[in-house]
Design a protein around this motif. Sequence first.
Motif, short mmCIF file in Angstrom:
data_model
loop_
_atom_site.label_atom_id
_atom_site.label_comp_id
_atom_site.label_asym_id
_atom_site.label_seq_id
_atom_site.Cartn_x
_atom_site.Cartn_y
_atom_site.Cartn_z
N ASN B 165 -43.76 57.08 87.64
CA ASN B 165 -42.84 58.17 87.29
C ASN B 165 -42.87 58.52 85.81
OD1 ASN B 165 -42.01 57.92 89.96
ND2 ASN B 165 -40.42 56.44 89.46
N LEU B 166 -43.40 57.59 85.01
CA LEU B 166 -43.30 57.77 83.57
C LEU B 166 -43.99 59.03 83.03
CD1 LEU B 166 -42.07 56.12 81.10
CD2 LEU B 166 -44.46 55.68 80.57
N PRO B 167 -45.22 59.34 83.48
CA PRO B 167 -45.83 60.58 82.95
C PRO B 167 -44.94 61.80 83.18
CG PRO B 167 -47.48 59.27 84.06
CD PRO B 167 -46.16 58.62 84.37
N GLY B 168 -44.31 61.86 84.34
CA GLY B 168 -43.41 62.98 84.62
C GLY B 168 -42.19 62.96 83.71
N THR B 169 -41.72 61.78 83.41
CA THR B 169 -40.56 61.65 82.52
C THR B 169 -40.89 62.18 81.12
OG1 THR B 169 -39.73 59.75 83.75
CG2 THR B 169 -38.98 59.97 81.47
N CYS B 170 -42.04 61.78 80.61
CA CYS B 170 -42.45 62.27 79.28
C CYS B 170 -42.72 63.78 79.33
CB CYS B 170 -43.71 61.55 78.81
SG CYS B 170 -43.51 59.77 78.64
N ALA B 171 -43.34 64.20 80.46
CA ALA B 171 -43.71 65.62 80.58
C ALA B 171 -42.49 66.54 80.65
CB ALA B 171 -44.59 65.83 81.81
N ALA B 172 -41.35 65.97 81.05
CA ALA B 172 -40.16 66.81 81.15
C ALA B 172 -39.91 67.55 79.84
CB ALA B 172 -38.95 65.95 81.53
N CYS B 173 -40.19 66.87 78.73
CA CYS B 173 -40.08 67.56 77.43
C CYS B 173 -41.45 68.02 76.94
CB CYS B 173 -39.49 66.62 76.39
SG CYS B 173 -37.80 66.10 76.73
N ALA B 201 -56.22 57.67 88.63
CA ALA B 201 -56.04 56.28 89.08
C ALA B 201 -54.55 55.98 89.30
CB ALA B 201 -56.62 55.31 88.06
N LEU B 202 -53.74 56.40 88.36
CA LEU B 202 -52.30 56.07 88.46
C LEU B 202 -51.57 56.93 89.47
CD1 LEU B 202 -50.02 54.29 87.07
CD2 LEU B 202 -49.48 56.36 85.79
N LEU B 203 -51.76 58.23 89.37
CA LEU B 203 -50.93 59.14 90.15
C LEU B 203 -51.47 59.41 91.56
CD1 LEU B 203 -50.21 61.68 87.27
CD2 LEU B 203 -48.75 59.81 88.04
N GLU B 204 -52.79 59.36 91.72
CA GLU B 204 -53.35 59.63 93.05
C GLU B 204 -53.72 58.35 93.79
OE1 GLU B 204 -56.50 62.53 93.05
OE2 GLU B 204 -55.39 63.87 91.71
N LYS B 205 -54.42 57.46 93.07
CA LYS B 205 -54.84 56.23 93.73
C LYS B 205 -53.76 55.16 93.69
CE LYS B 205 -59.71 57.11 92.77
NZ LYS B 205 -60.88 56.72 91.99
N ARG B 206 -52.67 55.46 93.01
CA ARG B 206 -51.53 54.55 92.91
C ARG B 206 -51.95 53.18 92.37
NH1 ARG B 206 -47.87 58.18 92.63
NH2 ARG B 206 -46.14 57.13 93.63
N ASP B 207 -52.83 53.20 91.37
CA ASP B 207 -53.26 51.97 90.70
C ASP B 207 -52.25 51.66 89.61
OD1 ASP B 207 -54.39 50.00 89.17
OD2 ASP B 207 -56.24 51.08 88.72
N ILE B 208 -51.37 50.72 89.89
CA ILE B 208 -50.28 50.41 88.97
C ILE B 208 -50.79 49.87 87.63
CG2 ILE B 208 -49.92 48.02 89.72
CD1 ILE B 208 -47.03 50.40 89.25
N GLY B 209 -52.04 49.41 87.63
CA GLY B 209 -52.61 48.88 86.39
C GLY B 209 -53.18 49.95 85.47
N ALA B 210 -53.29 51.17 85.96
CA ALA B 210 -53.84 52.25 85.14
C ALA B 210 -52.82 52.66 84.08
CB ALA B 210 -54.20 53.44 86.02
N PRO B 211 -53.32 53.09 82.93
CA PRO B 211 -52.38 53.38 81.84
C PRO B 211 -51.60 54.67 82.01
CG PRO B 211 -54.62 53.86 81.17
CD PRO B 211 -54.71 53.25 82.54
N ALA B 212 -50.31 54.57 81.73
CA ALA B 212 -49.46 55.76 81.62
C ALA B 212 -49.28 56.04 80.12
CB ALA B 212 -48.13 55.50 82.31
N CYS B 213 -48.46 56.99 79.78
CA CYS B 213 -48.29 57.42 78.39
C CYS B 213 -47.97 56.24 77.46
CB CYS B 213 -47.18 58.46 78.28
SG CYS B 213 -47.22 59.71 79.58
N ASN B 214 -47.02 55.39 77.93
CA ASN B 214 -46.52 54.34 77.06
C ASN B 214 -47.56 53.26 76.77
OD1 ASN B 214 -46.35 53.53 79.79
ND2 ASN B 214 -45.01 51.85 79.23
N ASP B 215 -48.58 53.14 77.63
CA ASP B 215 -49.56 52.09 77.39
C ASP B 215 -50.40 52.37 76.15
OD1 ASP B 215 -49.25 50.19 79.68
OD2 ASP B 215 -49.53 52.05 80.80
#
Lengths: 142, 422
Positions: B165-173, B201-215
Amino acid sequence: MIDRRSFLDWLLGGTVFAGLAAILYPAARYLEPQEIPEAAISSLKVGTIEDFPLDSGTIFKFGRKPGLLIHDADGKFRAFHATCTHLSCVVQYRKDMGAIYCACHNGRFDINGKNISGPPPRPLEEFDVHLKGNEVYVSLRG
Amino acid sequence: MKILFPIILYLVVSLLLLAPCALCQDEVSGCVNCHSELDDGDIEAPTELFKNDIHNQAALGCVGCHGGDPTSDDEDLAMSEATGFIGVPDPTDIPKICSKCHSDPVFMKSFDPGLAIDQYAKYMTSIHGIRNSAGDTKVAQCASCHRAHDIRKANDPKSSTYAFNLPGTCAACHANNVYMAGYDIATDQHTDYERSVHGIALLEKRDIGAPACNDCHGNHGAVPPEVGSIDKVCGLCHANNMTNFDQSTHNEYFDALEMPACETCHSNHYVDSPSTDILDGETSVCAQCHNSDESPEGLEAADGMRKSIDSLNTSLTVVKEKLDESDRKGLFVTNALFTWQEARQKEFAAKTAVHTFDLGKVTGVTAEGLELASQADVAADDLLAGYVFRRAGLAVSVFFLGLLALLLWLKARQIDARQQSL
């Protein structure tokens, strides 16, 4: 000139020979050791204790997939599926780290196979290790 | 009497133990009782959202952030300045309000000993924190990312800060052109990220290990990575690539030219899936600096690496097709497949070796891979040849056995005819 009857006898004899060969050849081949299909593998001898120095890791074949046998500094054996739980790269034991390492994305597991850093989402699957005399066997868990 | 005493003692102790929780619930319900009955959605909504809030589950109520006296039945008194009521906190006050508890190690230990207590300190080093403390009410503060009344642990899949959910949270702004107007930064990061190898990887393949913004940017201490630290950020996962790059001659040139290490070739938010296309001659990323007139050796090396890796990749593809075909035919492919997997590891290793920018090292690794691929190829050919041989053998056997049956029939007829003629 061969008459029709002799020709038929000759042909019949030859065909009996060929028919026997067609039956006996597969039977003879059957006597050779056959490669065992993967489904039958649940346990595997990976070597003897002397084959694995202390504080080292060795990749072995378990069916289609690689396994990792660790002989730790205390002399204990542990074995895991050597496939990283992130993107299926082959992991290795790193003596300098005292950990199992996946070079693809810097994933690390402790020597119990637990994921401790990097992207791997879960621990490595573990094999049971049995010693029979000085022989080391690994087998599927459960 | 002897029987009654332990029962009374048990009831008294139970009441004493339950008392603190009962008080907390009173505190919550004191505010919730009124607010949940108001028709004003803005005032009512938090009472519903707060039911799932981690603070509510820890029996912490509204007063911690809003002040006031939830035990008072008098509305004016409950929300008076005298009781410390502040209403909706000003965005510039929110970090301080949260840090009252979240930076207090003794207090936090009693709720979640494992939770870090340096969020506020880090926040104050971030661009968000610096601007917030200067009075900018639009920049992200705690509630912007964690929400205000539905705060969940970051490992809760419904949390706004959960990895997916984090990319969407950052993208809100950050993806909002209107909101970001005046900050002089791009708003296409999320669009780029979504189609990047990391975003897929994160959003489509649901790879929880893939980096989001905060990583890459940090979370509470969010800042854009500096030119000198980008390889360290990427190196968190791509450690061998980083090591190879750091030890290469390119490292010093990049530093001298103030070029960001990984980003120069791979971009930042839109990092494409690794492909040898980026080493392809005049259109390669190398051509940003090298050109065929002044420094052709750079482009030649890149082209050599590409050909070498492509050659291994082609071999792997061809062999895999044979192995798949063998597998479909029920043949024992285990050993050959294992060798093929080893060869494939060499392909990964060769792509990593590209970051040494040393053609010899890359071709050395691909040569090992090609050797393994060749072994797997021979094994696959043997398997398929064995299959053809067995099928041909079956056809020959059937032919001879059929012929034998026919001849036996003819022979029987011949014997019959001879006997009749006698």
